[in-house]
Design a protein around this motif. Structure first.
Motif, PDB file in Angstrom:
ATOM      1  N   VAL A  84       0.874  -1.178   0.000  1.00 57.64           N
ATOM      2  CA  VAL A  84       0.000   0.000   0.000  1.00 57.64           C
ATOM      3  C   VAL A  84       0.911   1.227   0.000  1.00 57.64           C
ATOM      4  CG1 VAL A  84      -1.855   1.225   1.191  1.00 57.64           C
ATOM      5  CG2 VAL A  84      -1.753  -1.269   1.284  1.00 57.64           C
ATOM      6  N   SER A  85       1.145   1.785  -1.186  1.00 57.76           N
ATOM      7  CA  SER A  85       2.129   2.867  -1.320  1.00 57.76           C
ATOM      8  C   SER A  85       1.535   4.251  -1.080  1.00 57.76           C
ATOM      9  CB  SER A  85       2.765   2.818  -2.711  1.00 57.76           C
ATOM     10  OG  SER A  85       1.784   2.954  -3.713  1.00 57.76           O
ATOM     11  N   LYS A  86       0.216   4.377  -1.157  1.00 58.59           N
ATOM     12  CA  LYS A  86      -0.450   5.660  -0.941  1.00 58.59           C
ATOM     13  C   LYS A  86      -1.181   5.633   0.399  1.00 58.59           C
ATOM     14  CE  LYS A  86       0.662   6.935  -5.153  1.00 58.59           C
ATOM     15  NZ  LYS A  86       1.634   8.004  -5.433  1.00 58.59           N
ATOM     16  N   LEU A  87      -0.951   6.658   1.220  1.00 53.50           N
ATOM     17  CA  LEU A  87      -1.504   6.666   2.573  1.00 53.50           C
ATOM     18  C   LEU A  87      -2.165   8.005   2.872  1.00 53.50           C
ATOM     19  CD1 LEU A  87      -1.564   4.750   5.069  1.00 53.50           C
ATOM     20  CD2 LEU A  87       0.419   5.996   5.917  1.00 53.50           C
ATOM     21  N   VAL A  88      -3.385   7.943   3.406  1.00 55.03           N
ATOM     22  CA  VAL A  88      -4.093   9.134   3.888  1.00 55.03           C
ATOM     23  C   VAL A  88      -4.193   9.007   5.401  1.00 55.03           C
ATOM     24  CG1 VAL A  88      -6.189  10.512   3.787  1.00 55.03           C
ATOM     25  CG2 VAL A  88      -5.415   9.284   1.754  1.00 55.03           C
ATOM     26  N   VAL A  89      -3.610   9.944   6.124  1.00 62.30           N
ATOM     27  CA  VAL A  89      -3.654   9.937   7.584  1.00 62.30           C
ATOM     28  C   VAL A  89      -4.727  10.922   8.027  1.00 62.30           C
ATOM     29  CG1 VAL A  89      -2.348  10.257   9.718  1.00 62.30           C
ATOM     30  CG2 VAL A  89      -1.193   9.412   7.666  1.00 62.30           C
ATOM     31  N   VAL A  90      -5.847  10.393   8.504  1.00 64.64           N
ATOM     32  CA  VAL A  90      -6.930  11.260   8.970  1.00 64.64           C
ATOM     33  C   VAL A  90      -6.880  11.323  10.497  1.00 64.64           C
ATOM     34  CG1 VAL A  90      -8.430  10.940   6.983  1.00 64.64           C
ATOM     35  CG2 VAL A  90      -8.610   9.361   8.868  1.00 64.64           C
ATOM     36  N   ILE A  91      -6.778  12.528  11.007  1.00 62.39           N
ATOM     37  CA  ILE A  91      -6.735  12.734  12.451  1.00 62.39           C
ATOM     38  C   ILE A  91      -8.167  12.978  12.905  1.00 62.39           C
ATOM     39  CG2 ILE A  91      -5.769  14.137  14.306  1.00 62.39           C
ATOM     40  CD1 ILE A  91      -3.364  14.645  12.493  1.00 62.39           C
ATOM     41  N   ASN A  92      -8.746  11.957  13.512  1.00 55.59           N
ATOM     42  CA  ASN A  92     -10.173  11.925  13.846  1.00 55.59           C
ATOM     43  C   ASN A  92     -10.415  12.464  15.261  1.00 55.59           C
ATOM     44  OD1 ASN A  92     -12.892  11.328  13.480  1.00 55.59           O
ATOM     45  ND2 ASN A  92     -12.666   9.217  14.191  1.00 55.59           N
ATOM     46  N   LYS A  93     -11.692  12.657  15.588  1.00 58.90           N
ATOM     47  CA  LYS A  93     -12.135  13.123  16.907  1.00 58.90           C
ATOM     48  C   LYS A  93     -11.598  14.520  17.224  1.00 58.90           C
ATOM     49  CE  LYS A  93     -12.456   8.400  18.749  1.00 58.90           C
ATOM     50  NZ  LYS A  93     -12.102   7.485  19.853  1.00 58.90           N
ATOM     51  N   MET A  94     -11.409  15.327  16.174  1.00 60.81           N
ATOM     52  CA  MET A  94     -10.948  16.692  16.396  1.00 60.81           C
ATOM     53  C   MET A  94     -12.003  17.537  17.104  1.00 60.81           C
ATOM     54  SD  MET A  94      -7.809  17.163  15.349  1.00 60.81           S
ATOM     55  CE  MET A  94      -7.706  18.941  15.167  1.00 60.81           C
ATOM     56  N   ASP A  95     -13.268  17.075  17.069  1.00 55.36           N
ATOM     57  CA  ASP A  95     -14.356  17.801  17.733  1.00 55.36           C
ATOM     58  C   ASP A  95     -14.458  17.462  19.217  1.00 55.36           C
ATOM     59  OD1 ASP A  95     -15.111  15.155  16.801  1.00 55.36           O
ATOM     60  OD2 ASP A  95     -17.106  15.604  17.587  1.00 55.36           O
ATOM     61  N   GLU A  96     -13.673  16.495  19.676  1.00 56.34           N
ATOM     62  CA  GLU A  96     -13.765  16.040  21.071  1.00 56.34           C
ATOM     63  C   GLU A  96     -13.430  17.195  22.021  1.00 56.34           C
ATOM     64  OE1 GLU A  96     -13.166  13.825  24.695  1.00 56.34           O
ATOM     65  OE2 GLU A  96     -11.570  14.918  23.693  1.00 56.34           O
ATOM     66  N   SER A  97     -14.039  17.176  23.195  1.00 60.03           N
ATOM     67  CA  SER A  97     -13.944  18.321  24.115  1.00 60.03           C
ATOM     68  C   SER A  97     -12.522  18.618  24.560  1.00 60.03           C
ATOM     69  CB  SER A  97     -14.831  18.060  25.345  1.00 60.03           C
ATOM     70  OG  SER A  97     -14.438  16.867  26.014  1.00 60.03           O
ATOM     71  N   THR A  98     -11.663  17.589  24.658  1.00 65.74           N
ATOM     72  CA  THR A  98     -10.275  17.836  25.074  1.00 65.74           C
ATOM     73  C   THR A  98      -9.400  18.339  23.925  1.00 65.74           C
ATOM     74  OG1 THR A  98      -9.591  15.551  24.609  1.00 65.74           O
ATOM     75  CG2 THR A  98     -10.454  16.025  26.810  1.00 65.74           C
ATOM     76  N   VAL A  99      -9.948  18.327  22.692  1.00 65.71           N
ATOM     77  CA  VAL A  99      -9.178  18.746  21.515  1.00 65.71           C
ATOM     78  C   VAL A  99      -9.691  20.079  20.969  1.00 65.71           C
ATOM     79  CG1 VAL A  99      -8.374  18.102  19.212  1.00 65.71           C
ATOM     80  CG2 VAL A  99      -8.735  16.326  20.937  1.00 65.71           C
ATOM     81  N   GLY A 100     -11.019  20.114  20.695  1.00 65.32           N
ATOM     82  CA  GLY A 100     -11.646  21.361  20.249  1.00 65.32           C
ATOM     83  C   GLY A 100     -11.047  21.946  18.978  1.00 65.32           C
ATOM     84  N   TRP A 101     -10.740  21.096  17.995  1.00 71.67           N
ATOM     85  CA  TRP A 101     -10.159  21.526  16.720  1.00 71.67           C
ATOM     86  C   TRP A 101      -8.866  22.314  16.934  1.00 71.67           C
ATOM     87  CZ3 TRP A 101     -11.901  19.226  12.493  1.00 71.67           C
ATOM     88  CH2 TRP A 101     -13.195  18.713  12.496  1.00 71.67           C
ATOM     89  N   SER A 102      -8.062  21.874  17.860  1.00 68.08           N
ATOM     90  CA  SER A 102      -6.819  22.569  18.198  1.00 68.08           C
ATOM     91  C   SER A 102      -5.751  22.330  17.130  1.00 68.08           C
ATOM     92  CB  SER A 102      -6.297  22.082  19.552  1.00 68.08           C
ATOM     93  OG  SER A 102      -4.961  22.501  19.756  1.00 68.08           O
ATOM     94  N   LYS A 103      -5.244  23.407  16.567  1.00 68.26           N
ATOM     95  CA  LYS A 103      -4.158  23.302  15.589  1.00 68.26           C
ATOM     96  C   LYS A 103      -2.890  22.774  16.240  1.00 68.26           C
ATOM     97  CE  LYS A 103      -1.813  25.881  11.900  1.00 68.26           C
ATOM     98  NZ  LYS A 103      -0.478  25.327  12.157  1.00 68.26           N
ATOM     99  N   GLU A 104      -2.666  23.126  17.499  1.00 67.61           N
ATOM    100  CA  GLU A 104      -1.483  22.654  18.215  1.00 67.61           C
ATOM    101  C   GLU A 104      -1.497  21.129  18.337  1.00 67.61           C
ATOM    102  OE1 GLU A 104      -3.373  25.188  19.164  1.00 67.61           O
ATOM    103  OE2 GLU A 104      -1.949  26.794  18.679  1.00 67.61           O
ATOM    104  N   ARG A 105      -2.669  20.558  18.655  1.00 72.70           N
ATOM    105  CA  ARG A 105      -2.763  19.110  18.776  1.00 72.70           C
ATOM    106  C   ARG A 105      -2.557  18.445  17.414  1.00 72.70           C
ATOM    107  NH1 ARG A 105      -1.706  14.664  21.629  1.00 72.70           N
ATOM    108  NH2 ARG A 105      -3.381  13.100  21.588  1.00 72.70           N
ATOM    109  N   TYR A 106      -3.153  19.006  16.367  1.00 76.41           N
ATOM    110  CA  TYR A 106      -2.990  18.477  15.011  1.00 76.41           C
ATOM    111  C   TYR A 106      -1.520  18.501  14.607  1.00 76.41           C
ATOM    112  CZ  TYR A 106      -3.387  18.178   9.914  1.00 76.41           C
ATOM    113  OH  TYR A 106      -3.245  17.816   8.593  1.00 76.41           O
ATOM    114  N   ASP A 107      -0.854  19.620  14.831  1.00 73.52           N
ATOM    115  CA  ASP A 107       0.556  19.762  14.468  1.00 73.52           C
ATOM    116  C   ASP A 107       1.439  18.810  15.276  1.00 73.52           C
ATOM    117  OD1 ASP A 107      -0.056  21.679  12.606  1.00 73.52           O
ATOM    118  OD2 ASP A 107       0.427  23.383  13.904  1.00 73.52           O
ATOM    119  N   GLU A 108       1.081  18.592  16.554  1.00 74.38           N
ATOM    120  CA  GLU A 108       1.836  17.678  17.399  1.00 74.38           C
ATOM    121  C   GLU A 108       1.799  16.256  16.842  1.00 74.38           C
ATOM    122  OE1 GLU A 108       1.652  15.739  21.919  1.00 74.38           O
ATOM    123  OE2 GLU A 108       0.183  17.268  21.294  1.00 74.38           O
ATOM    124  N   ILE A 109       0.593  15.808  16.452  1.00 74.18           N
ATOM    125  CA  ILE A 109       0.450  14.451  15.926  1.00 74.18           C
ATOM    126  C   ILE A 109       1.153  14.317  14.582  1.00 74.18           C
ATOM    127  CG2 ILE A 109      -1.228  12.771  15.052  1.00 74.18           C
ATOM    128  CD1 ILE A 109      -3.193  13.825  17.163  1.00 74.18           C
TER     129      ILE A 109
END
Length: 364
Positions: A84-109
């Protein structure tokens, strides 16, 4: 959509479904994520052209999957190893209360995943896409994100990313090759699998290998629709006459009569040793479990032929003569050419590891 789940709510077998965008028809293979069902995950991944790695953004959940021995790491290695040479990494549960669509959390992962993906063999700039989603709410999946939800994301949605990915070309005029992943009885014998090469049409005469059974194609189904023929890359159900369900096993191959797939019990391969259990050494006599498409067989390393120095290969030093001395053993991280023999008879051998194979090579 059919999911097979245990009482604990874990996906056990590979679920199938399909959906269409304006330009493409996709088949979803929902592979198990739990470590107890890795063989079923391998079966699903071996049929895929594109991998969608779903990562939880919730505090603690990503860290659990990413730490050494976690399922996120194992799935990435399995996907790459299985071709499987093509990969899509979806960062899920961004709406969760401890995340709240945080760019910092997205960038960290993303910052932690990129080096690991590179070390696993992925070209991150070319073959990997990252994007945030909420699977529960359907946000940034079929349509682009609303700025009121996430002001910092201006990239595409999941469907747009899937549409733009170029999958490997296959030859519709080549010899038919369809590894059989499952079979059942329904007014005849029906086999399931993905067409890797060639075209299967109603009325075709074919062989089921390796037992060389002559069969005739009665009907072909793509998803739920009956079609006259199916091209490479399609996941299909094929009804056959001339063979009984009991005479077919997962791992058999539906093949052209004029150019059937070869049946062998020993072959030469290049292996990359990713990780050996209990600090074992890899030598002649090493026993493992072999996965090729839907085949699962015990195997034994018969002979180590040559150890390859990747650093010298990268530096372009190809003039230096190969060492005439064959290695007695190799350890983690080594790349070695060896002969592998399939153990055809069932025995009480304790297999110590697993080998996965795809077209470009083999890795342990």
């Amino acid at each position: 959509m059919c999911y097979f789940e245990s009482i604990q709510g874990k996906t056990v077998e590979v679920g199938r479904a399909h959906f269409e965008t304006e330009t493409t028809r996709f088949t979803i293979l929902d592979a198990p994520g739990h470590k107890s069902y890795v063989p079923n995950m391998i079966s699903g991944a071996s049929q895929a052209d594109i991998g969608v790695l779903v990562i939880s953004a919730r505090k603690g959940e990503f860290e659990t999957g990413y730490e050494r021995g976690g399922q996120t790491r194992e799935h990435v290695l399995l996907a790459k190893t299985l071709g499987v040479s093509k990969l899509v990494v979806v960062i899920n549960k961004m709406d969760e209360s401890t995340v709240g669509w945080s760019k910092e959390r997205y960038d960290e992962i993303e910052g932690k995943m990129v080096p690991f993906l590179k070390s696993s063999g992925y070209n991150v700039k070319k073959d990997v896409h990252f994007l945030p989603i909420s699977g529960l709410l359907g946000t940034n999946m079929k349509t682009r994100m609303d700025k009121s939800n996430c002001s910092w994301w201006s990239g595409p949605c999941l469907f747009e990313v899937l549409d733009c990915i170029q999958v490997p070309l296959r030859d519709p005029k080549g010899p038919v090759r369809m590894p059989i992943i499952d079979k059942y009885k329904d007014m005849g014998t029906v086999v399931m699998g993905k067409i890797e090469s060639g075209t299967i049409s109603e009325g075709d005469n074919m062989l089921v290998m390796p037992n060389k059974a002559n069969v005739k194609v009665i009907s072909v189904h793509c998803d739920e629709d009956r079609v006259r023929s199916a091209a490479p890359g399609e996941n299909v159900r094929v009804k056959l006459s001339g063979i009984e369900e009991d005479d077919i096993t997962a791992g058999f191959v539906l093949s052209s009569i004029k150019n059937p797939v070869s049946a062998i019990s020993e072959f030469r391969a290049q292996l990359q040793i990713l990780e050996l259990l209990d600090n074992a050494i890899f030598t002649a006599g090493y026993k493992a479990v072999l996965h090729i498409h839907s085949v699962v067989e015990e195997c034994e390393i018969v002979e180590l032929i040559e150890e390859i120095d990747l650093k010298r290969r990268k530096e372009g030093d190809i003039k230096k003569k190969k060492s005439k001395r064959k290695p007695l053993f190799v350890k983690n991280g080594a790349v070695v050419v060896c002969r592998v023999q399939v153990i055809l008879e069932t025995s009480s051998v304790n297999c110590s590891d697993t080998i996965w194979i795809h077209r470009s090579g083999i890795k342990v």
